[in-house]
Design a protein around this motif. Sequence first.
Motif, short mmCIF file in Angstrom:
data_model
loop_
_atom_site.label_atom_id
_atom_site.label_comp_id
_atom_site.label_asym_id
_atom_site.label_seq_id
_atom_site.Cartn_x
_atom_site.Cartn_y
_atom_site.Cartn_z
N UNK A 135 16.59 -14.24 -6.43
CA UNK A 135 17.05 -13.77 -7.74
C UNK A 135 18.56 -13.84 -7.93
N UNK A 136 19.32 -13.62 -6.85
CA UNK A 136 20.79 -13.67 -6.98
C UNK A 136 21.26 -15.07 -7.33
N UNK A 137 20.57 -16.09 -6.83
CA UNK A 137 20.91 -17.48 -7.15
C UNK A 137 20.63 -17.78 -8.62
N UNK A 142 22.54 -18.51 -14.28
CA UNK A 142 22.63 -18.06 -15.67
C UNK A 142 24.06 -17.75 -16.06
N UNK A 143 24.81 -17.14 -15.15
CA UNK A 143 26.22 -16.84 -15.40
C UNK A 143 27.02 -18.13 -15.60
N UNK A 149 28.59 -22.94 -21.55
CA UNK A 149 28.39 -22.87 -23.00
C UNK A 149 29.64 -22.35 -23.71
N UNK A 150 30.29 -21.35 -23.12
CA UNK A 150 31.53 -20.82 -23.68
C UNK A 150 32.63 -21.87 -23.71
N UNK A 151 32.73 -22.63 -22.63
CA UNK A 151 33.74 -23.69 -22.57
C UNK A 151 33.46 -24.79 -23.60
#
Length: 180
Positions: A135-137, A142-143, A149-151
């Motif tokens: 899950x951490x991967x 997702x992060x 997407x922000x860039x």
Amino acid sequence: VDPQGQGLAWIRNKEAANGAKETSFQDKGFRTALEDCMGFGKPLLLANVENELDPVLDPVLDKAWIRKGKTFIVELADKECDVEPDKFALFITTRLPNPHFTPELSARVTIIDFTVTIKGLEDQLLARVVLQEKPELEQERQKLQAEVNGYQKKIVELQDDLLYRLSSCQGSLLDDPEIV
């Protein structure tokens, strides 16, 4: 266009915080839901439509808002309804994989095809497996995706700003320190 229902789920999730209502043409309260959402500036999700829309939506799709004092109204068939044009949003989904909308309707709305491709299914399956196994991967992925997407949005904004500055520049481009 949403044959698998993923677009419908995405819209429900995205607009839940805005108090979105969901209805369909078969729902007895369709007209009431439409009037309430327009009046209170809430999103309305009209699910599972066929090839044709109810004519009562024509003034809404045409954005035929009439200013009356400080408010806006729209004439829906036999009555006038308040509308919050800045807040109200109408989402229409169909389960038909290849709907035949009229050219007039296609010109009045933005059509988005949520049909899933083989590559998209592979990505979804991989994401679920990774979520189950590590899950951490998946959270890191997702992060990073949100960051990318922000860039991409920032690049578009910067390009637009540069084009605006280039088009409004007086004289030589080299004389303008903002552009250089």
